[in-house]
Design an enzyme around this catalytic site. Structure first.
Site, PDB file in Angstrom:
ATOM      1  N   HIS A  45      -7.551  -2.709  -7.669  1.00  0.00           N
ATOM      2  CA  HIS A  45      -7.286  -2.034  -6.386  1.00  0.00           C
ATOM      3  C   HIS A  45      -8.586  -1.840  -5.603  1.00  0.00           C
ATOM      4  CE1 HIS A  45      -4.389   0.173  -3.923  1.00  0.00           C
ATOM      5  NE2 HIS A  45      -5.342   1.054  -3.676  1.00  0.00           N
TER       6      HIS A  45
ATOM      7  N   TYR B  19     -15.968  15.113 -13.241  1.00  0.00           N
ATOM      8  CA  TYR B  19     -15.763  16.318 -14.056  1.00  0.00           C
ATOM      9  C   TYR B  19     -14.429  16.324 -14.793  1.00  0.00           C
ATOM     10  CZ  TYR B  19     -19.611  18.075 -11.183  1.00  0.00           C
ATOM     11  OH  TYR B  19     -20.811  18.228 -10.554  1.00  0.00           O
TER      12      TYR B  19
ATOM     13  N   ARG C   5       0.802  -1.215   0.000  1.00  0.00           N
ATOM     14  CA  ARG C   5       0.000   0.000   0.000  1.00  0.00           C
ATOM     15  C   ARG C   5       0.845   1.280   0.000  1.00  0.00           C
ATOM     16  NH1 ARG C   5      -5.202  -0.889   2.255  1.00  0.00           N
ATOM     17  NH2 ARG C   5      -5.671   1.324   1.995  1.00  0.00           N
TER      18      ARG C   5
END
Length: 747
Positions: A77, A121, A31
């Protein structure tokens, strides 16, 4: 019958220890920490690979970030979309990465700390560098592929990165019990250092640093401790001192403008706003009176923070103050921790370059072994086709005389002529001598007739010659380490030529900034604290002009020295001290600030009982009364302390301070209990004790009763209070002695 309720006994501490270690190692390896080979954390690697799989290349249209994040989360993931999108955003921010790996389209945040727009966006695609240096050879089996979390897909264990990305882009991450912090570096310099190592593996770190001077931050700035960098790069840990770049310009009306054009890398984000507020605080606290105005004129073109100074300002002194009192000069803690051979390790510069170089040799070995195998397969087929062209008539006769493909193939490979109809016995004898390979026979059987055209045959021969040349070249690369090293160097030179940038950070040995605060001329002032705990200071002249309003609007009004401290006593028995210089100083109606902002006092859980100038305490004694009726007198000199928080008195369990008073000329003290008892006795009966003493009992209280109010009277003064709808004259109460019950007053 099998017992399904079997109980397995285990040591709880051992189970917890094993579980925590498993969790910690998962966070560390899978991680939070980057791999030394490609310099990427797993989430970054997965995002780039997913974009590669989706075909979102640099020369193709942008795709929605939400699509990339969703696909990455679903396939590789499964740790939440926010962490994936954050990784994508950071890889697209040119002010954080030396070489951005993702080309972002839309609002991806800015250097001042504004966050990126929502993933629905924004759009993104791979940068050309990412394709060229990270993903180019993924189809050549140069790295191992491992199953994803649910074993439905395959993902690369590492990307075949051609550059030491761990140095180029740096890395930051917090794992369990460890953290990594690696600064970014200049791509050209890193490549030069790698080439130098490949030419001489015994090169020292000091010699490597002739090529790679030090960190190169995207924000520019100045590294001021050049001589300490060698130790940092040898050990992999240390502190880099950073300084912003400051210039001066001529302003309006003969004034001077101090302009910050580059900031330390550590100031990225909210720390720019913190810097502006720190500069404003210097003016508000009167640390400097030179500032006329401050404005942030930063834009896409770069950082530009303008501080306008007065005409007669000492510019050098002001700049030194900025370096000392704000984050314009800061430190970057280096800890070059990365995953090497599957475990976390702190690496020096040479170790990182060695690990990356070894990785380059490994992926190039696998690449050229794959290419060599392909060329050898191609050579086999080409030789078969050329040989077939020389006996094409015989092959056509075999094909015409065979019943099926299997019969024709058997003849081409093993010379089996049984069942094949030949026109002449000579053709049968020649066919029996054929010995093509399986691949050659298949190629011959699949060959189209147009390949027999003369030009096509010439092209085949030329292609065969090229294949032979490639085989010799690949074999040479695989057999000689120096040849493979030259291939790697050539690739690095090509990347350097296309993607090199000028160094942005200056590396130098700078003298320590010397800043001496101008001594404040000691002068008296008045401190005003209102009933809401807001405080400010005014000079004596201002106070005298507004004396009546000052006493009417404020709970505490007292004289202080502008170089001294004020003392705050609370009901919890604590004493908080505050520097007068930390309080706003100005006009009578200027804005005040809460005491909570400048001290450890917490108005939500404490009550302020007394505020007084520390210098005044040395002249008097303090009188303490607690709710359980304990009293004592303490010499004011005991509270002449420099600590921000100390215990002002010792309290019994469940007790708190009911009253603190500066003892001057009070004759009598009157204690009022909650049950309506009033006790009046002379103050002199209260003994003097140390501040860490509990004191003596001032009034006998019944169970459940406590001190509710404390009053003081002076000789000749008549003091009255309102108690249960009647006026009570305190001077008329019967005098008694300390440690008695007092008089019951009824409504």
């Amino acid at each position: 019958m099998e017992d399904n309720n079997r109980i397995i006994k285990t040591e709880y501490s051992e189970l917890m220890q094993k579980s925590y270690i498993d969790y910690a190692m998962s966070v560390i390896v899978a991680r939070a920490l980057p791999d030394v080979r490609d310099g990427l954390k797993p989430v970054q690697r997965r995002v780039l690979y997913d974009m590669y799989e989706l075909g979102i290349r640099y020369d193709r249209p942008y795709r929605k970030s939400a699509r990339i994040v969703g696909d990455t989360m679903g396939k590789y993931h499964p740790h939440g979309d926010s962490s994936i999108y954050e990784a994508l955003v950071v890889m697209a921010q040119e002010f954080k990465k030396g070489q951005p790996l993702i080309d972002g389209h839309g609002n991806f945040g800015n250097i001042e700390g504004d966050g990126a727009a929502a993933m629905r966006y924004t759009e993104a695609r791979l940068e050309k560098l990412t394709q060229d240096a990270f993903l180019e050879d993924l189809d050549k089996d140069v790295v191992d592929f491992i199953p994803n979390f649910d074993e439905t897909e395959k993902e690369p264990s590492v990307l075949p990165c051609r550059i030491p990305n761990l140095l180029v882009n740096g890395s930051e991450g917090i794992a369990v019990g460890m953290a990594t912090s690696i600064p970014p570096h200049n791509l050209s310099e890193v490549i030069d250092a790698v080439k130098a190592y490949m030419l001489d593996e015994n090169i020292t770190t000091a010699e490597l640093m002739r090529y790679m001077q030090g960190p190169d931050f995207p924000t520019g700035g100045i590294v001021t401790n050049k001589d300490e960098l060698l130790s940092i790069y040898e050990t992999g840990a240390g502190k880099i001192k950073l300084r912003g770049k400051v210039e001066t310009e001529k302003g309006k009306n003969g004034r001077t403008n101090v302009v910050i054009t580059e900031i330390p890398y550590t100031m990225i984000g909210a720390n720019i706003g913190k810097f502006l507020s720190d500069v404003a605080a210097l003016a508000e606290s009167k640390k400097t009176t030179d500032i006329v105005d401050i404005s942030n004129q930063s834009s896409k073109e770069g950082i530009r923070i303008v501080i306008e100074l007065k005409k007669d300002a000492d510019v050098d002194h002001f700049i030194s103050m900025l370096y000392k009192k704000t984050r314009l000069e800061d430190t970057f803690g280096v800890n070059m921790l990365a995953i090497s051979d599957g475990r976390p390790e702190t690496l020096g510069l040479k170790q990182i370059i060695k690990a990356n170089t070894d990785f380059q040799f490994e992926i190039n070995r696998r690449k050229y072994e794959r290419l060599l195998a392909k060329e050898q397969e191609k050579r086999e087929i080409q030789e078969g086709l050329i040989k077939a062209c020389n006996v094409i008539d015989l092959i056509i006769e075999i094909l015409r005389g065979s019943r099926d493909r299997t019969m024709a193939k058997a003849c081409l490979v093993d010379g089996v002529t049984e069942g094949i109809k030949f026109k002449t016995k000579q053709a049968s004898v020649m066919a029996a001598q054929l010995c093509f390979t399986e691949n050659q026979a298949n190629a011959i059987l699949d060959m189209r007739l147009y390949k027999l055209i003369g030009l096509e045959i010439e092209a085949l021969i030329k292609e065969h010659e090229e294949t032979i040349a490639n085989i010799y070249r690949y074999e040479d690369i695989l057999e000689r380490k120096s040849a493979m090293a030259q291939v790697i160097i050539n690739e690095l030179d090509a990347l350097k030529k296309e993607y090199s940038q000028k160094r942005r950070t200056v590396i130098d040995n700078c003298e320590e900034v010397v800043f001496e605060e101008k001594k404040i001329e000691e002068a008296p002032a008045y401190c005003l604290i209102d009933r809401f705990g807001y405080t400010r200071c005014v000079d004596v002249a201002t106070f005298e002009r507004n004396q009546e309003a000052a006493f009417a609007e404020n709970r505490f009004v007292f004289l202080v020295k502008n170089t001294g401290r004020i003392c705050l006593f609370t009901n919890t028995g604590q004493l908080y001290t505050v520097k007068v210089s930390d309080l706003p100083f100005g006009k009578f109606r200027d804005k005040a600030i809460p005491l909570d902002n400048v001290s450890n006092f917490d108005s939500t859980r404490e009550q302020l009982l007394l505020a007084v100038g520390q210098s005044e305490l040395n002249l008097y004694r303090l009188l303490f009364v607690t709710k359980q009726g304990m009293t004592k007198m303490v010499d004011g000199g005991e509270f002449d302390v420099m600590k921000r928080t100390v215990a002002a008195t010792k309290l019994q369990e469940g007790d708190e301070v009911a009253n603190v008073c500066v003892y001057q000329d009070q004759k009598y003290i009157i204690l009022q209990s909650k049950d309506g008892f009033f006790l009046r006795f002379e103050v002199e009966e209260i003994p003097e004790k140390k501040k860490n003493a509990v004191g003596v009992r001032g009034m006998k209280l019944s169970d459940g009763d406590e001190i509710e109010a404390v009053f003081y009277t002076k000789p000749g003064d008549e003091t009255s209070v309102e108690y249960k709808s009647r006026t009570l004259v305190l001077n008329q109460l019967k005098p008694a002695h300390r440690d008695s019950k007092g008089t019951k007053v009824r409504a």
